[in-house]
Design a protein around this motif. Structure first.
Motif, short mmCIF file in Angstrom:
data_model
loop_
_atom_site.label_atom_id
_atom_site.label_comp_id
_atom_site.label_asym_id
_atom_site.label_seq_id
_atom_site.Cartn_x
_atom_site.Cartn_y
_atom_site.Cartn_z
N GLY A 1 35.39 18.33 66.29
CA GLY A 1 36.04 17.24 65.53
C GLY A 1 37.16 17.83 64.60
O GLY A 1 38.29 17.03 64.67
N SER A 2 37.09 19.10 64.13
CA SER A 2 38.26 19.56 63.48
C SER A 2 39.55 19.65 64.44
O SER A 2 40.75 19.41 63.95
CB SER A 2 38.22 20.96 62.90
N ARG A 3 39.13 20.02 65.76
CA ARG A 3 40.24 20.16 66.59
C ARG A 3 40.87 18.90 67.10
O ARG A 3 42.28 18.58 67.00
CB ARG A 3 39.84 20.78 67.96
N ALA A 4 40.06 17.95 67.10
CA ALA A 4 40.74 16.54 67.23
C ALA A 4 41.37 16.14 66.23
O ALA A 4 42.38 15.43 66.27
CB ALA A 4 39.53 15.56 67.73
N ALA A 5 40.92 16.35 64.86
CA ALA A 5 41.62 16.01 63.75
C ALA A 5 43.10 16.59 63.49
O ALA A 5 43.85 15.90 63.16
CB ALA A 5 40.79 16.15 62.57
N LYS A 6 43.00 17.73 63.79
CA LYS A 6 44.42 18.55 63.86
C LYS A 6 45.30 17.69 64.88
O LYS A 6 46.46 17.51 64.75
CB LYS A 6 44.09 19.82 64.24
N VAL B 1 49.69 5.47 60.89
CA VAL B 1 48.80 5.30 59.88
C VAL B 1 47.39 5.55 60.79
O VAL B 1 46.52 6.07 60.04
CB VAL B 1 48.84 4.04 59.42
N GLU B 2 47.09 4.96 61.83
CA GLU B 2 45.96 4.89 62.49
C GLU B 2 45.50 6.36 62.91
O GLU B 2 44.56 6.74 62.97
CB GLU B 2 46.01 4.22 64.04
N MET B 3 46.62 7.31 63.18
CA MET B 3 46.34 8.60 63.65
C MET B 3 46.00 9.35 62.47
O MET B 3 45.09 10.21 62.34
CB MET B 3 47.72 9.04 64.35
N TYR B 4 46.61 9.19 61.38
CA TYR B 4 46.25 9.94 60.09
C TYR B 4 44.84 9.18 59.47
O TYR B 4 44.00 10.36 58.92
CB TYR B 4 47.39 9.42 58.83
N ARG B 5 44.66 8.11 59.65
CA ARG B 5 43.31 7.58 59.30
C ARG B 5 41.97 8.37 60.11
O ARG B 5 41.03 8.74 59.50
CB ARG B 5 43.20 6.04 59.31
N GLU B 6 42.46 8.54 61.29
CA GLU B 6 41.38 8.85 62.42
C GLU B 6 41.21 10.50 61.75
O GLU B 6 40.17 10.99 62.01
CB GLU B 6 41.82 8.98 63.92
N SER B 7 42.42 11.43 61.55
CA SER B 7 42.20 12.46 61.27
C SER B 7 41.44 12.86 60.07
O SER B 7 40.52 13.57 59.83
CB SER B 7 43.72 13.02 61.09
N ALA B 8 41.76 11.97 58.76
CA ALA B 8 41.33 11.97 57.50
C ALA B 8 39.72 11.95 57.74
O ALA B 8 38.77 12.59 57.06
CB ALA B 8 41.71 11.00 56.62
N GLU B 9 39.39 10.85 58.41
CA GLU B 9 37.93 10.73 58.63
C GLU B 9 37.17 11.77 59.35
O GLU B 9 36.07 11.99 58.81
CB GLU B 9 37.77 9.38 59.48
N GLY C 1 33.75 18.23 56.66
CA GLY C 1 33.68 18.98 55.50
C GLY C 1 34.86 20.08 55.48
O GLY C 1 34.90 20.84 54.96
N ASP C 2 35.99 19.53 56.13
CA ASP C 2 37.12 20.43 56.21
C ASP C 2 38.21 20.23 55.16
O ASP C 2 38.25 18.87 54.92
CB ASP C 2 37.91 19.99 57.57
N GLY C 3 38.76 21.05 54.58
CA GLY C 3 39.58 21.00 53.24
C GLY C 3 41.02 20.35 53.57
O GLY C 3 41.53 19.92 52.72
N ARG C 4 41.36 20.17 54.84
CA ARG C 4 42.38 19.50 55.24
C ARG C 4 42.54 17.97 54.94
O ARG C 4 43.43 17.27 55.14
CB ARG C 4 42.95 20.00 56.64
N THR C 5 41.38 17.63 54.54
CA THR C 5 41.38 16.09 54.37
C THR C 5 42.29 15.67 53.46
O THR C 5 42.98 14.70 53.63
CB THR C 5 39.87 15.68 53.83
N LEU C 6 42.35 16.26 52.34
CA LEU C 6 43.31 15.79 51.12
C LEU C 6 44.85 15.83 51.98
O LEU C 6 45.45 15.07 51.40
CB LEU C 6 43.29 16.85 49.79
N LYS D 1 49.49 12.31 53.56
CA LYS D 1 50.24 11.73 54.62
C LYS D 1 50.08 10.18 54.85
O LYS D 1 50.97 9.47 54.83
CB LYS D 1 50.24 12.45 55.69
N LEU D 2 48.88 9.84 54.97
CA LEU D 2 48.32 8.50 55.10
C LEU D 2 48.77 7.51 54.04
O LEU D 2 49.16 6.52 54.30
CB LEU D 2 46.97 8.36 55.22
#
Length: 397
Positions: free
Chosen positions: A218-223, A241-249, A255-260, A265-266
């Motif tokens: 999941g985190s690798r995909a989010a990155k 926007v779609e890509m950033y939204r997928e990443s944030a979710e 539970g990754d701190g990179r959500t913020l 960016k979103l």
């Protein structure tokens, strides 16, 4: 010392006894003839398929081969490694080494049978699942990609990496799906070297899709989704926007701190699309509270408040009374915002609008523009330009 001398002598002998490249085709022709001959076995009355194989083998040896001149030899590449030759079939179905006046099979694949799987020549001679064959073909393509990259043939490397990924996917193995995702990432890097953005982005999307399928990916995909958003934000903001939204979710679910970081960016990209209400909600509900709660990020909160107030201005169709209310609320919420340059600039804008003074409004806009080294982002300029035109027909910032 003796071992070193023996090694040197062996290298000298190997160099002098390398088979000539022109001997490879006769070797492979003989190899394939032997394979066809060896594939037939005595028929038994109880085996219809065995009888059919014998008839097919006899027909191939006695009718087809005399007419066509023997088994077809695919295109191949021979590389000289000084003490030995390495031959690789371009379709990835085999590799061979030439040493001491002979050619030897390193790996060789027969055709995949839809019913029986595949036989791997040069191995145990047994049958294995088609997934194993796809995996072996993928490994061969991967070597082709590495060789092409070594020669700086990045187009060739990218294509080979894509083929590698597709073969890994076909194998059906969970582990190989991760290998496929990695190959798509390598293909993106190769495409990037020749500035082919479109195919490269497609490869990254495939990599993210495969990583997302894995419970630990999941985190690798989010990155990767974040990377895609960064690549697309100046070309296709809506898709970014779609890509950033997928990443944030994904980051949030992990539970990754990179959500913020991605949520910021979103929000910025939503403002570029003039989707101000969504952006304001992110600033108000997530970004501002979280940056205020983290000591290391508190200094950024005042900038996010400024963006939030202007996004709310856009969402409320230029309700300047609401802007004044937002200023009061955020001053109380964040002491660091009170007295900041951004707060003063917004106060000056609100006062100029209240007094219907176009000159004062223009000066306030210039003050806003000086807050950032690169000036205001386009979406802020657009918002204030509408009000400036209302105050002064045809006036510019």
């Amino acid at each position: 010392m003796l071992g070193f001398v023996i090694l040197i002598l062996s290298c000298v002998v190997a160099v002098q006894t390398k088979p000539k490249q022109e001997t490879f085709v006769p070797f492979l022709t003989t190899q394939r003839k032997n394979r066809v001959s060896g594939s037939s076995s005595p028929a038994t009355p109880s085996s219809t398929s065995s009888t059919g194989n014998n008839v097919s083998g006899w027909f191939t040896r006695n009718i087809l081969q005399p007419l066509t001149g023997g088994p077809r030899i695919p295109e191949h590449t021979i590389t000289d490694y000084f003490i030995f030759q390495m031959a690789t079939l371009n379709d990835g179905s085999g590799s061979y080494i030439g040493l001491f006046n002979q050619w030897f099979v390193v790996s060789e694949l027969q055709e995949v049978s839809a019913k029986d799987g595949a036989t791997i020549a040069g191995g145990s001679g047994g049958r294995s699942g088609s997934g194993d064959v796809y995996e072996a073909q993928a490994e061969a393509q991967k070597q082709n990609a590495i060789q092409a990259k070594g020669k700086r043939d990045y187009h060739g490397a990218a294509r080979a990496y894509v083929e590698t990924a597709k073969l890994y996917e076909k194998s059906g193995s969970e582990f190989n799906l991760m290998e496929a995702a990695g190959a798509y990432e390598d293909a993106f890097k190769a495409y990037n070297m020749v500035q082919q953005t479109g195919p490269g982005i497609q490869c990254l999307e495939n990599a993210a899709r495969l990583f997302r399928k894995n419970e630990r990916g999941g985190s690798r995909a989010a990155k990767i989704y974040t990377q895609l958003g960064d690549l697309l934000k100046t070309q296709d903001t809506r898709k970014a926007v779609e890509m950033y939204r997928e990443s944030a979710e994904l980051y949030k679910s992990e539970g990754d701190g990179r959500t913020l970081h991605v949520t910021i960016k979103l929000a910025e990209s939503l403002c570029q699309l003039q989707q101000f209400q969504q952006a304001y909600t992110l600033y108000n509900d997530i970004i501002i509270p979280e940056t205020m709660s983290q000591e290391i990020l508190q200094y950024t909160t005042r900038d996010h408040i400024l963006n939030a107030i202007l996004a709310h201005l856009g969402a409320t169709q230029a309700d300047w009374i609401m802007l004044a209310s937002d200023l009061t609320r955020f001053e109380e919420l964040c002491p660091d915002f009170h007295g900041s340059a951004g707060n003063k600039a917004l106060q000056a804008l609100a006062n100029a609008e209240w007094e219907q003074d176009p000159q004062a409004f223009q000066e306030a806009c210039q003050g806003m523009n000086r807050l950032r080294s690169g000036g205001m982002p386009d979406w802020q300029v657009g918002l204030l330009l509408v009000e400036k035109k209302r105050l002064d027909e045809g006036g510019l910032l």
